[in-house]
Write a protein that holds these residues in place. Structure first.
Motif, PDB file in Angstrom:
ATOM      1  N   ARG A  91       0.809  -1.214   0.000  1.00  0.00           N
ATOM      2  CA  ARG A  91       0.000   0.000   0.000  1.00  0.00           C
ATOM      3  C   ARG A  91       0.845   1.269   0.000  1.00  0.00           C
ATOM      4  NH1 ARG A  91      -4.234  -1.899   4.787  1.00  0.00           N
ATOM      5  NH2 ARG A  91      -5.090  -3.726   3.683  1.00  0.00           N
ATOM      6  N   GLN A  92       2.154   1.087   0.188  1.00  0.00           N
ATOM      7  CA  GLN A  92       3.032   2.255   0.247  1.00  0.00           C
ATOM      8  C   GLN A  92       3.663   2.599  -1.093  1.00  0.00           C
ATOM      9  OE1 GLN A  92       3.089   3.879   3.204  1.00  0.00           O
ATOM     10  NE2 GLN A  92       1.671   2.272   3.879  1.00  0.00           N
ATOM     11  N   THR A  93       3.306   1.843  -2.132  1.00  0.00           N
ATOM     12  CA  THR A  93       3.900   2.095  -3.447  1.00  0.00           C
ATOM     13  C   THR A  93       2.838   1.992  -4.539  1.00  0.00           C
ATOM     14  OG1 THR A  93       5.588   1.356  -5.030  1.00  0.00           O
ATOM     15  CG2 THR A  93       4.519  -0.339  -3.701  1.00  0.00           C
ATOM     16  N   ASP A  94       3.105   2.714  -5.620  1.00  0.00           N
ATOM     17  CA  ASP A  94       2.215   2.656  -6.788  1.00  0.00           C
ATOM     18  C   ASP A  94       2.900   1.957  -7.961  1.00  0.00           C
ATOM     19  OD1 ASP A  94       0.190   4.066  -5.475  1.00  0.00           O
ATOM     20  OD2 ASP A  94       1.086   5.998  -6.005  1.00  0.00           O
ATOM     21  N   ASP A  95       4.108   1.487  -7.755  1.00  0.00           N
ATOM     22  CA  ASP A  95       4.857   0.828  -8.819  1.00  0.00           C
ATOM     23  C   ASP A  95       4.293  -0.572  -9.032  1.00  0.00           C
ATOM     24  OD1 ASP A  95       6.698  -0.538 -10.417  1.00  0.00           O
ATOM     25  OD2 ASP A  95       8.389   0.623  -9.657  1.00  0.00           O
ATOM     26  N   PRO A  96       3.686  -0.849 -10.196  1.00  0.00           N
ATOM     27  CA  PRO A  96       3.089  -2.170 -10.440  1.00  0.00           C
ATOM     28  C   PRO A  96       4.096  -3.313 -10.313  1.00  0.00           C
ATOM     29  CG  PRO A  96       2.400  -0.609 -12.113  1.00  0.00           C
ATOM     30  CD  PRO A  96       3.510   0.054 -11.341  1.00  0.00           C
ATOM     31  N   HIS A  97       5.339  -3.073 -10.728  1.00  0.00           N
ATOM     32  CA  HIS A  97       6.355  -4.120 -10.667  1.00  0.00           C
ATOM     33  C   HIS A  97       6.685  -4.467  -9.208  1.00  0.00           C
ATOM     34  CE1 HIS A  97       9.644  -6.658 -11.877  1.00  0.00           C
ATOM     35  NE2 HIS A  97      10.513  -5.929 -11.166  1.00  0.00           N
ATOM     36  N   VAL A  98       6.825  -3.459  -8.376  1.00  0.00           N
ATOM     37  CA  VAL A  98       7.110  -3.687  -6.956  1.00  0.00           C
ATOM     38  C   VAL A  98       5.927  -4.381  -6.284  1.00  0.00           C
ATOM     39  CG1 VAL A  98       7.558  -2.558  -4.742  1.00  0.00           C
ATOM     40  CG2 VAL A  98       8.687  -1.726  -6.813  1.00  0.00           C
ATOM     41  N   ILE A  99       4.720  -3.949  -6.610  1.00  0.00           N
ATOM     42  CA  ILE A  99       3.521  -4.575  -6.037  1.00  0.00           C
ATOM     43  C   ILE A  99       3.449  -6.047  -6.414  1.00  0.00           C
ATOM     44  CG2 ILE A  99       0.996  -4.609  -6.132  1.00  0.00           C
ATOM     45  CD1 ILE A  99       1.070  -1.567  -6.418  1.00  0.00           C
ATOM     46  N   GLU A 100       3.779  -6.347  -7.670  1.00  0.00           N
ATOM     47  CA  GLU A 100       3.759  -7.738  -8.122  1.00  0.00           C
ATOM     48  C   GLU A 100       4.772  -8.583  -7.340  1.00  0.00           C
ATOM     49  OE1 GLU A 100       4.278 -10.351 -12.255  1.00  0.00           O
ATOM     50  OE2 GLU A 100       4.735  -8.206 -12.227  1.00  0.00           O
ATOM     51  N   ILE A 101       5.971  -8.040  -7.145  1.00  0.00           N
ATOM     52  CA  ILE A 101       7.007  -8.761  -6.405  1.00  0.00           C
ATOM     53  C   ILE A 101       6.570  -9.018  -4.960  1.00  0.00           C
ATOM     54  CG2 ILE A 101       9.341  -8.590  -5.462  1.00  0.00           C
ATOM     55  CD1 ILE A 101      10.148  -7.098  -7.997  1.00  0.00           C
ATOM     56  N   LEU A 102       5.995  -7.981  -4.327  1.00  0.00           N
ATOM     57  CA  LEU A 102       5.552  -8.124  -2.937  1.00  0.00           C
ATOM     58  C   LEU A 102       4.404  -9.122  -2.822  1.00  0.00           C
ATOM     59  CD1 LEU A 102       5.695  -4.390  -1.765  1.00  0.00           C
ATOM     60  CD2 LEU A 102       7.266  -6.237  -1.146  1.00  0.00           C
ATOM     61  N   ASN A 103       3.475  -9.091  -3.775  1.00  0.00           N
ATOM     62  CA  ASN A 103       2.358 -10.039  -3.748  1.00  0.00           C
ATOM     63  C   ASN A 103       2.840 -11.482  -3.911  1.00  0.00           C
ATOM     64  OD1 ASN A 103       0.196  -8.291  -3.301  1.00  0.00           O
ATOM     65  ND2 ASN A 103      -0.059  -7.842  -5.488  1.00  0.00           N
ATOM     66  N   GLU A 104       3.786 -11.691  -4.825  1.00  0.00           N
ATOM     67  CA  GLU A 104       4.314 -13.039  -5.030  1.00  0.00           C
ATOM     68  C   GLU A 104       5.075 -13.523  -3.795  1.00  0.00           C
ATOM     69  OE1 GLU A 104       6.570 -12.989  -8.630  1.00  0.00           O
ATOM     70  OE2 GLU A 104       4.796 -12.895  -9.923  1.00  0.00           O
ATOM     71  N   ASN A 140      -6.431 -19.220  -1.906  1.00  0.00           N
ATOM     72  CA  ASN A 140      -5.667 -17.998  -1.626  1.00  0.00           C
ATOM     73  C   ASN A 140      -5.155 -17.357  -2.920  1.00  0.00           C
ATOM     74  OD1 ASN A 140      -4.056 -16.157   0.184  1.00  0.00           O
ATOM     75  ND2 ASN A 140      -2.374 -17.192  -0.865  1.00  0.00           N
ATOM     76  N   LEU A 141      -4.640 -18.171  -3.843  1.00  0.00           N
ATOM     77  CA  LEU A 141      -4.095 -17.635  -5.090  1.00  0.00           C
ATOM     78  C   LEU A 141      -5.197 -17.079  -5.995  1.00  0.00           C
ATOM     79  CD1 LEU A 141      -1.405 -20.360  -5.904  1.00  0.00           C
ATOM     80  CD2 LEU A 141      -1.010 -18.018  -5.123  1.00  0.00           C
ATOM     81  N   PHE A 142      -6.324 -17.767  -6.062  1.00  0.00           N
ATOM     82  CA  PHE A 142      -7.433 -17.270  -6.874  1.00  0.00           C
ATOM     83  C   PHE A 142      -7.929 -15.930  -6.337  1.00  0.00           C
ATOM     84  CE2 PHE A 142      -7.264 -21.166  -9.004  1.00  0.00           C
ATOM     85  CZ  PHE A 142      -8.217 -21.234 -10.026  1.00  0.00           C
ATOM     86  N   ASP A 143      -7.940 -15.780  -5.003  1.00  0.00           N
ATOM     87  CA  ASP A 143      -8.354 -14.503  -4.403  1.00  0.00           C
ATOM     88  C   ASP A 143      -7.327 -13.408  -4.690  1.00  0.00           C
ATOM     89  OD1 ASP A 143     -10.642 -15.622  -3.408  1.00  0.00           O
ATOM     90  OD2 ASP A 143      -9.852 -15.959  -1.390  1.00  0.00           O
ATOM     91  N   THR A 144      -6.042 -13.763  -4.606  1.00  0.00           N
ATOM     92  CA  THR A 144      -4.981 -12.772  -4.827  1.00  0.00           C
ATOM     93  C   THR A 144      -5.069 -12.167  -6.220  1.00  0.00           C
ATOM     94  OG1 THR A 144      -3.477 -13.878  -3.295  1.00  0.00           O
ATOM     95  CG2 THR A 144      -2.479 -12.420  -4.935  1.00  0.00           C
ATOM     96  N   TYR A 145      -5.307 -13.011  -7.229  1.00  0.00           N
ATOM     97  CA  TYR A 145      -5.334 -12.532  -8.612  1.00  0.00           C
ATOM     98  C   TYR A 145      -6.761 -12.280  -9.118  1.00  0.00           C
ATOM     99  CZ  TYR A 145      -0.418 -13.756  -8.658  1.00  0.00           C
ATOM    100  OH  TYR A 145       0.922 -13.815  -8.371  1.00  0.00           O
ATOM    101  N   ALA A 146      -7.720 -12.286  -8.181  1.00  0.00           N
ATOM    102  CA  ALA A 146      -9.123 -11.991  -8.519  1.00  0.00           C
ATOM    103  C   ALA A 146      -9.601 -12.837  -9.696  1.00  0.00           C
ATOM    104  CB  ALA A 146      -9.288 -10.499  -8.820  1.00  0.00           C
ATOM    105  N   ILE A 147      -9.361 -14.140  -9.611  1.00  0.00           N
ATOM    106  CA  ILE A 147      -9.738 -15.070 -10.679  1.00  0.00           C
ATOM    107  C   ILE A 147     -11.098 -15.677 -10.375  1.00  0.00           C
ATOM    108  CG2 ILE A 147      -9.113 -17.186 -11.902  1.00  0.00           C
ATOM    109  CD1 ILE A 147      -7.226 -14.881 -12.438  1.00  0.00           C
TER     110      ILE A 147
END
Length: 271
Positions: A91-104, A140-147
């Motif tokens: 929530r502290q960043t708007d960088d999509p690449h950083v968000i993706e890394i943190l989510n993974e 958990n993964l389906f929820d994370t990626y809104a699948i």
């Protein structure tokens, strides 16, 4: 001496001998009874001591089981704290690449936390049920990626497979990476599809086989999973070859199929 007197004497001697024999028999019987009583008391004492020892052993095992449950519970909670910290960091960043890394990273920690969550359930301290584990991981993964599970179906086949924690941890991380890879890349533009996960065991070779197959767009033809910069595939290969001492096969006929072969790792004593 007359014959009559002799007869009387013989009868008297016989009676006396019979009396002596009877008294001797009573003495022997008394000794036998006394020995039986001593043996009975000794046996009762041994039985009481054995029952006491069994109770002490059971109490010790119960304490160790509670300790193991508590350890798994605390490890799981600590991992959940780290996962929450990563979520807050997102929530502290708007960088999509950083968000993706943190989510993974968060998903990988969740995958390990789920293992400990399964292990601290009473009566299940040595092996983990792959069915329940993958089911919870997929949710958990389906929820994370809104699948939408109606768009991408998850089909599983496990044959009642269970594993020890040393094997389940790297295997769970491999499955996490492969499901993640499918959800992110196999079905672009809201394309529907299926993900099949099969885990089976050869009782003769004592070898597990994990098969993750999708009917998506497939991996690029020129992609070599052993020489890729993709962290997810690097983890799959390294965990399989280094941790599980197994092998990885990739087939691209329809979508992508990963076949991971490995054996149950023997528990190594830490102390």
């Amino acid at each position: 001496m007359s014959s009559q007197a002799l007869t009387v004497l013989l009868i008297a001697v016989s009676i006396a001998m019979s009396g002596v024999i009877f008294i001797f028999f009573l003495v022997c019987l008394g000794r036998i009874e006394n020995n039986l009583l001593k043996s009975r008391k000794k046996l009762e004492t041994e039985v009481e001591e054995r029952i006491k020892a069994e109770r002490q052993i059971k109490s010790s095992l119960d304490e160790k089981e509670l300790l193991l449950i508590e350890i798994h519970h605390r490890v799981k909670n600590n991992m959940q704290i780290v996962s929450s910290l990563l979520k807050l960091q997102c929530r502290q960043t708007d960088d999509p690449h950083v968000i993706e890394i943190l989510n993974e990273s968060q998903n990988r920690i969740q995958a390990m936390a789920l293992i400990h969550e399964t292990f601290y359930q009473p009566g299940n301290l040595t092996t983990i049920s792959i069915r329940e584990y993958i089911k919870n991981m997929a949710i958990n993964l389906f929820d994370t990626y809104a699948i939408d599970p109606e768009r991408i179906q998850l089909i599983t086949e496990f044959e009642g497979i269970s594993m020890g924690i040393d094997t389940a941890t790297p295997c769970g991380l491999i499955i996490n990476e492969l499901i993640t890879n499918c959800l992110k890349y196999a079905f672009p533009n809201k394309r529907p599809g299926k993900i099949n996960i099969t885990v089976k065991k050869d009782p003769l070779l004592k070898e597990f086989q994990l098969i993750v197959q999708d009917n998506g767009v497939g991996l690029p033809r020129d992609l070599d999973i052993y020489h890729t910069k993709t962290l997810g595939l690097q983890l799959v290969v390294n965990l399989t070859t280094n941790q599980l001492q197994g092998s990885v096969e990739v087939h691209r006929a329809i979508g992508t199929t990963f076949i991971i072969s490995f054996k149950e790792l023997e528990y190594k004593r830490r102390i």
